[in-house]
Design a protein around this motif. Sequence first.
Motif, PDB file in Angstrom:
ATOM      1  N   VAL A  74       0.850  -1.200   0.000  1.00 18.21           N
ATOM      2  CA  VAL A  74       0.000   0.000   0.000  1.00 18.21           C
ATOM      3  C   VAL A  74       0.880   1.244   0.000  1.00 18.21           C
ATOM      4  CG1 VAL A  74      -1.764   1.325   1.238  1.00 18.21           C
ATOM      5  CG2 VAL A  74      -1.824  -1.184   1.292  1.00 18.21           C
ATOM      6  N   VAL A  75       0.519   2.204  -0.830  1.00 19.10           N
ATOM      7  CA  VAL A  75       1.130   3.532  -0.791  1.00 19.10           C
ATOM      8  C   VAL A  75       0.027   4.546  -0.521  1.00 19.10           C
ATOM      9  CG1 VAL A  75       2.265   5.352  -2.108  1.00 19.10           C
ATOM     10  CG2 VAL A  75       3.053   2.992  -2.321  1.00 19.10           C
ATOM     11  N   GLN A 111       4.585   6.061  -9.667  1.00 14.48           N
ATOM     12  CA  GLN A 111       5.301   5.472 -10.807  1.00 14.48           C
ATOM     13  C   GLN A 111       6.408   4.541 -10.330  1.00 14.48           C
ATOM     14  OE1 GLN A 111       8.095   8.016 -12.907  1.00 14.48           O
ATOM     15  NE2 GLN A 111       7.248   7.330 -14.878  1.00 14.48           N
ATOM     16  N   ARG A 112       7.194   4.999  -9.371  1.00 11.40           N
ATOM     17  CA  ARG A 112       8.331   4.205  -8.879  1.00 11.40           C
ATOM     18  C   ARG A 112       7.860   2.991  -8.092  1.00 11.40           C
ATOM     19  NH1 ARG A 112      11.901   1.444  -7.957  1.00 11.40           N
ATOM     20  NH2 ARG A 112      14.071   1.910  -7.401  1.00 11.40           N
ATOM     21  N   ALA A 113       6.721   3.114  -7.386  1.00 13.00           N
ATOM     22  CA  ALA A 113       6.224   2.009  -6.558  1.00 13.00           C
ATOM     23  C   ALA A 113       5.454   0.970  -7.353  1.00 13.00           C
ATOM     24  CB  ALA A 113       5.331   2.565  -5.443  1.00 13.00           C
ATOM     25  N   TYR A 114       5.035   1.303  -8.571  1.00 12.26           N
ATOM     26  CA  TYR A 114       4.148   0.422  -9.342  1.00 12.26           C
ATOM     27  C   TYR A 114       4.639  -1.024  -9.454  1.00 12.26           C
ATOM     28  CZ  TYR A 114       1.823  -1.785 -13.262  1.00 12.26           C
ATOM     29  OH  TYR A 114       1.164  -2.688 -14.042  1.00 12.26           O
ATOM     30  N   ILE A 124      -2.998   2.039  -4.127  1.00 11.24           N
ATOM     31  CA  ILE A 124      -2.548   3.411  -3.875  1.00 11.24           C
ATOM     32  C   ILE A 124      -3.750   4.211  -3.403  1.00 11.24           C
ATOM     33  CG2 ILE A 124      -1.669   5.537  -4.915  1.00 11.24           C
ATOM     34  CD1 ILE A 124      -0.210   3.748  -6.962  1.00 11.24           C
ATOM     35  N   VAL A 125      -3.548   5.014  -2.359  1.00 11.49           N
ATOM     36  CA  VAL A 125      -4.586   5.937  -1.893  1.00 11.49           C
ATOM     37  C   VAL A 125      -4.014   7.346  -1.958  1.00 11.49           C
ATOM     38  CG1 VAL A 125      -6.116   6.628  -0.018  1.00 11.49           C
ATOM     39  CG2 VAL A 125      -5.563   4.201  -0.346  1.00 11.49           C
ATOM     40  N   TRP A 160      -3.635   0.981 -14.753  1.00 13.22           N
ATOM     41  CA  TRP A 160      -2.983  -0.098 -14.015  1.00 13.22           C
ATOM     42  C   TRP A 160      -3.921  -1.215 -13.577  1.00 13.22           C
ATOM     43  CZ3 TRP A 160       0.478   3.477 -10.497  1.00 13.22           C
ATOM     44  CH2 TRP A 160       1.508   4.022 -11.296  1.00 13.22           C
ATOM     45  N   ALA A 161      -5.202  -1.110 -13.909  1.00 12.65           N
ATOM     46  CA  ALA A 161      -6.131  -2.192 -13.583  1.00 12.65           C
ATOM     47  C   ALA A 161      -5.803  -3.411 -14.455  1.00 12.65           C
ATOM     48  CB  ALA A 161      -7.570  -1.734 -13.849  1.00 12.65           C
ATOM     49  N   PRO A 162      -6.007  -4.606 -13.923  1.00 14.20           N
ATOM     50  CA  PRO A 162      -6.519  -4.919 -12.582  1.00 14.20           C
ATOM     51  C   PRO A 162      -5.421  -5.152 -11.549  1.00 14.20           C
ATOM     52  CG  PRO A 162      -6.450  -6.916 -13.869  1.00 14.20           C
ATOM     53  CD  PRO A 162      -5.902  -5.828 -14.757  1.00 14.20           C
TER      54      PRO A 162
END
Length: 265
Positions: A74-75, A111-114, A124-125, A160-162
């Motif tokens: 989670v970010v 972007q970096r965490a994807y 991501i929230v 970025w789904a799913p």
Amino acid sequence: MTVTFDYAGKAVLVTGGTRGIGAGIAAAFRAAGAEVTVCARTRPESVPDRFVQADVRVPEDVDRLISGFDRLDVVVNNAGGSPPAPLEGTSPRLHARVIELNLTAPLLVSQRAYPLLAAVGGAIVMIGSASGARPSPGTAAYGAAKAGLHHLARCLAAEWAPLVRVNTVVVGLAATQDASGASPATTGDTSGASPAATRDAADHYGGRADLDGRAIPAGRMATPADVAQACLWLAAPGYVTGAEVRVDGGGEIPAWRHLVSGDIS
């Protein structure tokens, strides 16, 4: 009924997580069993167990921050805020920095965490603001940046789904330890702002804490715990993505309601 969440074994990153709304979000995830890392530009007096000093506007700092994770579930892009900054007479550099903090930084972190998030079906929230959903006089750059953040979340949710879900918590007037009366422009998410910005937020409404009950249908400002509960729900595995959840106590009561009742002063 009390809703509980189990984040045991999950790794969570909260940007701007050392005070205010960010600290409340981090505490809620810790209480739910998560291993929480927080970052901020300034090292706090009481350093959390997992703290990384980083300016999320700087790509090199973001790379260093995310490279420290082997797993990330989670970010929460919480770092943000702005001092009062009327367009006329305010330096272009200040407006640019406000946009960098409230829009560009969440884009860089996401972007970096994807890759890490995609590997585990993470989430991501974004911590948005009512200032991005209605006019924000006196803080146009902030309001525009938050409107952009809301749209960014919808774009990433679709792109970025799913694999990764992306949602936004739209925060209204909020009370934190930094402000007795929060600004409708900064909405309390000043954890990424300068000390001067948090002082300015406290000065809004002349420090009159009684105005919140007259301005918000729910009768009080949002608390960090209110925002954290929405984050816990949106970050949990599920179907919801690309959504905006308003945590604003029903919005802001229009001034005409007070005018017709003779209640305004």
